[in-house]
Write a protein that holds these residues in place. Structure first.
Motif, mmCIF file in Angstrom:
data_model
loop_
_atom_site.group_PDB
_atom_site.id
_atom_site.type_symbol
_atom_site.label_atom_id
_atom_site.label_comp_id
_atom_site.label_asym_id
_atom_site.label_seq_id
_atom_site.Cartn_x
_atom_site.Cartn_y
_atom_site.Cartn_z
ATOM 1 N N ASP A 39 0.770 -1.134 0.027
ATOM 2 C CA ASP A 39 -0.168 0.053 -0.102
ATOM 3 C C ASP A 39 0.927 1.350 0.025
ATOM 4 N N ALA A 40 2.157 1.047 0.373
ATOM 5 C CA ALA A 40 3.044 2.323 0.381
ATOM 6 C C ALA A 40 3.686 2.620 -0.787
ATOM 7 N N ALA A 41 3.662 1.697 -1.639
ATOM 8 C CA ALA A 41 4.142 2.100 -3.147
ATOM 9 C C ALA A 41 3.984 3.389 -3.617
ATOM 10 N N LEU A 53 10.601 1.106 8.679
ATOM 11 C CA LEU A 53 10.326 0.008 7.890
ATOM 12 C C LEU A 53 10.556 -1.076 8.815
ATOM 13 N N ALA A 54 9.769 -2.045 8.389
ATOM 14 C CA ALA A 54 9.989 -3.387 9.155
ATOM 15 C C ALA A 54 9.736 -4.697 8.385
ATOM 16 N N GLN A 63 11.118 -10.434 2.946
ATOM 17 C CA GLN A 63 10.120 -10.641 2.033
ATOM 18 C C GLN A 63 10.420 -10.100 0.404
ATOM 19 N N ARG A 64 10.099 -10.635 -0.563
ATOM 20 C CA ARG A 64 10.508 -10.232 -1.781
ATOM 21 C C ARG A 64 9.685 -8.863 -2.161
ATOM 22 N N PHE A 69 10.024 -3.209 -2.678
ATOM 23 C CA PHE A 69 9.778 -1.908 -2.272
ATOM 24 C C PHE A 69 10.975 -0.871 -1.992
ATOM 25 N N VAL A 70 11.921 -1.476 -1.385
ATOM 26 C CA VAL A 70 13.166 -0.608 -0.940
ATOM 27 C C VAL A 70 13.932 -0.374 -2.366
#
Ligand SMILES: Cc1cc2nc3c(=O)[nH]c(=O)nc-3n(C[C@H](O)[C@H](O)[C@H](O)COP(=O)(O)O)c2cc1C
Length: 175
Positions: A39-41, A53-54, A63-64, A69-70
């Motif tokens: 949802d943060a994309a 971030l976690a 997680q992929r 995302f990062v």
């Protein structure tokens, strides 16, 4: 202060940690937005004073969805102070080899994404046989039986040290 808390979670413990931190920040009178990395994309990091971030480790990797995302957002996070919470079962113990492994997972992740958090905290997660399929249950039972002989292998067990987590987050945010 406005804080973004974004997370990736497979069995729910990282989501629980992210929610708990968000509630704590809100209770201390600050503004907080909680979102999964999906949802943060594309989020505008400029709207936040701090970002947490976690993500959790499974078979030596985050997680992929989190890595993607990062990798995508690394350039947009420049100039934003980011705390990374790395969730795992290795962080529940004091085994030097396990902790070396945690360092390696993190450095591999940083090399793969081209991103380095301002600060990283290694946080113990949970053992959740109620969430595992047959294969995962088999593998995780063996690991937990070896690392924590007192654990009841059919029951979920939380290793997260909430007080330490609170101290680390409060300290980093200056709460
Ligand atoms: C299939 C599987 C593999 C895992 N692999 C690792 C691992 O390599 N190292 C580790 O420290 N913890 C490992 N764990 C433990 C998870 O990091 C821990 O259960 C964490 O709380 C999961 O977070 P989540 O509920 O947010 O997905 C593994 C867990 C599972 C189910």
């Amino acid at each position: 202060m406005k804080v973004l808390v974004a997370y990736a979670s497979s069995e729910g413990q990282t989501r629980k940690i992210a929610r708990w931190i968000s509630d704590r920040i809100a209770d201390s009178g600050h503004s907080v937005e909680l979102a999964s990395v999906a949802d943060a994309a594309g989020i505008d990091f400029g709207r936040f004073d701090r970002v947490i971030l976690a993500a959790s480790i499974h078979v030596g990797h985050y997680q992929r969805a989190f890595t993607d995302f990062v990798s995508t957002e690394a350039k947009n996070m420049r100039g934003t102070q980011v705390l990374f919470l790395s969730i795992s079962l290795a962080a529940a113990g004091h085994d030097a080899e396990d902790w070396t492994g945690l360092d390696r997972v993190l450095s591999d992740f940083c090399a793969a994404t081209g991103w380095t958090p301002d600060k990283t905290e290694q946080i113990a997660g949970a053992y959740k046989p109620s969430q595992y399929d047959v294969f995962r249950r088999f593998v995780m039972r063996r690991i937990v039986a070896a690392k924590d002989p007192q654990a009841e292998l059919d029951a979920d067990k939380e290793y997260t040290d909430w007080q330490r987590l609170a101290e680390e987050v409060d300290d980093w945010l200056g709460l």
